[in-house]
Design an enzyme around this catalytic site. Structure first.
Site, PDB file in Angstrom:
ATOM      1  N   THR A   1      62.554  43.968  -1.588  1.00 17.00           N
ATOM      2  CA  THR A   1      63.760  44.522  -1.216  1.00 17.00           C
ATOM      3  C   THR A   1      65.009  44.646  -1.953  1.00 17.00           C
ATOM      4  O   THR A   1      65.288  43.825  -2.741  1.00 17.00           O
ATOM      5  CB  THR A   1      64.153  43.664   0.183  1.00 17.00           C
ATOM      6  OG1 THR A   1      63.117  43.652   1.056  1.00 17.00           O
ATOM      7  CG2 THR A   1      65.576  44.376   0.870  1.00 17.00           C
TER       8      THR A   1
ATOM      9  N   HIS B   1      76.557  43.554 -15.482  1.00 17.30           N
ATOM     10  CA  HIS B   1      77.673  42.545 -15.580  1.00 17.30           C
ATOM     11  C   HIS B   1      78.133  42.813 -16.872  1.00 17.30           C
ATOM     12  O   HIS B   1      79.372  42.149 -17.244  1.00 17.30           O
ATOM     13  CB  HIS B   1      77.203  41.274 -15.495  1.00 17.30           C
ATOM     14  CG  HIS B   1      76.253  40.710 -16.737  1.00 17.30           C
ATOM     15  ND1 HIS B   1      76.713  39.846 -17.508  1.00 17.30           N
ATOM     16  CD2 HIS B   1      75.014  40.891 -16.895  1.00 17.30           C
ATOM     17  CE1 HIS B   1      75.663  39.541 -18.507  1.00 17.30           C
ATOM     18  NE2 HIS B   1      74.762  40.315 -18.255  1.00 17.30           N
TER      19      HIS B   1
ATOM     20  N   SER C   1      72.572  46.206 -18.185  1.00 16.55           N
ATOM     21  CA  SER C   1      72.933  45.475 -17.320  1.00 16.55           C
ATOM     22  C   SER C   1      74.346  45.621 -16.453  1.00 16.55           C
ATOM     23  O   SER C   1      75.021  46.029 -17.221  1.00 16.55           O
ATOM     24  CB  SER C   1      72.996  43.896 -17.794  1.00 16.55           C
ATOM     25  OG  SER C   1      71.650  43.399 -17.760  1.00 16.55           O
TER      26      SER C   1
ATOM     27  N   THR D   1      66.969  42.364 -19.121  1.00 15.37           N
ATOM     28  CA  THR D   1      65.787  41.607 -19.579  1.00 15.37           C
ATOM     29  C   THR D   1      64.445  41.996 -18.613  1.00 15.37           C
ATOM     30  O   THR D   1      63.527  42.327 -19.443  1.00 15.37           O
ATOM     31  CB  THR D   1      65.996  40.001 -19.198  1.00 15.37           C
ATOM     32  OG1 THR D   1      67.046  39.311 -20.274  1.00 15.37           O
ATOM     33  CG2 THR D   1      64.744  39.168 -19.562  1.00 15.37           C
TER      34      THR D   1
ATOM     35  N   CYS E   1      72.929  34.588 -24.640  1.00 15.45           N
ATOM     36  CA  CYS E   1      71.498  34.033 -24.259  1.00 15.45           C
ATOM     37  C   CYS E   1      70.755  33.419 -25.525  1.00 15.45           C
ATOM     38  O   CYS E   1      69.736  32.754 -25.381  1.00 15.45           O
ATOM     39  CB  CYS E   1      70.586  35.427 -24.049  1.00 15.45           C
ATOM     40  SG  CYS E   1      71.047  36.270 -22.746  1.00 15.45           S
TER      41      CYS E   1
ATOM     42  N   GLN F   1      74.955  46.939 -24.402  1.00 16.01           N
ATOM     43  CA  GLN F   1      76.300  46.454 -25.040  1.00 16.01           C
ATOM     44  C   GLN F   1      77.068  47.884 -25.108  1.00 16.01           C
ATOM     45  O   GLN F   1      78.430  47.751 -25.138  1.00 16.01           O
ATOM     46  CB  GLN F   1      76.463  45.899 -26.212  1.00 16.01           C
ATOM     47  CG  GLN F   1      75.857  44.337 -26.157  1.00 16.01           C
ATOM     48  CD  GLN F   1      76.825  43.390 -25.573  1.00 16.01           C
ATOM     49  OE1 GLN F   1      77.781  43.855 -25.245  1.00 16.01           O
ATOM     50  NE2 GLN F   1      76.514  42.408 -25.207  1.00 16.01           N
TER      51      GLN F   1
END
Length: 389
Positions: free
Chosen positions: A242, A209, A207, A76, A331, A184
């Site tokens: 950071t 995850h 992403s 995102t 989402c 994906q």
């Protein structure tokens, strides 16, 4: 008894994949490294080494150079980095896009509409699922500040558009700016050659995850524009703040493990399970529609519907039976009986699009678990049929 032998069965890998053991080990190791990656002392250099090792691991998975990888909080943010920092008068969007890609652009172009050129155009997807109408790109009146946003794989149906063929058509003597969401695709199927390295070099977003890394970490490849976050100038000035060293370590380890799985053809076994599932459901419920079944799609994804049997109802019934599945993109979940935007763009009616559920699996899913789900779903289907009789 729920699930299989009293244990729940997780079949929602496209929402988030279970954390890989390699990622867990890397994260635990990173927790013991005290330094800030921006510090020049030994402790800081140790933290920096973790970040740079992960950068190389992610680059190797997507086929880019390490210096093309900028870590973000997820896809995102990677999308927003591209959208917010480069002027866009017109955007051409694939209807298969995740909400994190299409919704910000819709909002931006509505707000930024200052003249007749500030409009939103949709790339049209036909009922054949893979034929794109790009005739507007051949117009001599093409806009200078245009952005093309594509997806390498749809998370709902698993359909994989031929991204390279689309980019070939888009790029003539004057290359257009492109973003490809590979969230994906990465880790489940091989990246098309040239997507990250080609002279056209679109920006990519992904992403951690989705491929067995931790939540809250992602990357943009080939970033364009200035930083969304200003400050200390971390991540080559593209993303100040950071670095999430622990999350980055897990992301890198997951990327390396995902690359190994692809090289060992692990996902061929997942595809076999997906086919077993669909054959079982089709035999028990002949009125089931399987979306994208005749298209090139991800090996782990099955999206199907019995028109009139609402997807959210099925998800709740399966949850009570011990199986985690979804009614489309995570989402977009939580919106009861909301019709899938993707399925409606493919030409299906609202009732059918509202009736879809998605089963997505991974290498640790077993045939016994798939057959147990098929049995639970079939039992619910038969109960529904009996009530309707």
């Amino acid at each position: 008894m729920t699930g299989l032998n009293g244990h729940r069965v997780y079949l929602d890998w496209n929402a988030t994949a279970p954390l890989r053991p390699e990622a867990r080990t890397a994260m635990l190791g990173a927790m013991d490294v005290v330094g800030n990656p921006s510090s020049v002392h030994a402790e800081g250099r140790a933290a920096k080494a973790i970040v740079e090792r992960a950068r190389g691991q992610v680059a190797a998975l997507v086929g880019s150079e390490p210096d093309q990888v900028v870590f973000t909080s997820g896809a995102t943010e990677a999308n927003l980095l591209r959208f917010r920092q480069v002027p866009v008068d017109i955007a051409y969007l694939s209807p298969l896009l995740h909400p994190s890609a299409h919704e910000p652009l819709e909002q931006m172009l509505d707000v930024a509409e200052v003249d007749d050129n500030a409009t939103l155009r949709l790339v049209h997807l036909t009922r054949d699922h893979d034929v794109y109408d790009l005739v507007e790109f051949n117009s001599p009146n093409a806009f200078d500040n245009s952005l093309v946003v594509l997806t390498a794989a749809d998370g709902e149906t698993g359909i994989k558009p031929d991204v390279l063929a689309i980019l070939e058509k888009l790029h003539g003597p004057e290359p257009r700016s492109c973003l490809v969401d590979v969230t994906q695709l990465v880790g489940k199927a091989r990246m098309d050659g040239g997507l990250a390295q080609d002279w056209r070099r679109p920006s990519l977003s992904l992403s951690g995850h989705k491929l067995g890394g931790p939540k809250g970490i992602g990357a943009t490849i080939n970033p364009v524009g200035s930083s969304l976050f200003t400050g200390g100038g971390q991540e080559k000035g593209r993303r100040s703040g950071t670095e999430n060293v622990i999350g980055i370590a897990g992301f890198g380890a997951a990327a390396e493990a995902a690359k190994r799985d692809l090289e060992e053809n692990v996902w061929d076994g997942v595809e076999r399970l997906r086919n077993i599932l669909e054959n079982s459901l089709a035999e028990a419920a002949p009125d089931t529609i399987f979306f994208g079944q005749d298209d090139d799609r991800l090996p782990n994804t099955s999206c199907f519907a019995v028109p009139g049997w609402m997807g959210e109802t099925q998800v709740m019934q399966m949850d009570l039976a011990g199986f985690a599945v979804s009614a489309g993109s995570a989402c977009s979940s939580g919106k009861v009986n909301k019709a899938s935007r993707v399925l409606m763009a493919m030409g299906f009616d609202e009732i059918t699009a509202s009736s879809a559920i998605r089963v997505s699996m991974g290498p640790t899913v077993t045939e016994a678990e798939v057959l147990a789900f098929a049995e639970a779903w079939t039992n619910a289907y038969r109960r529904r049929q009996a009530r309707a009789a």
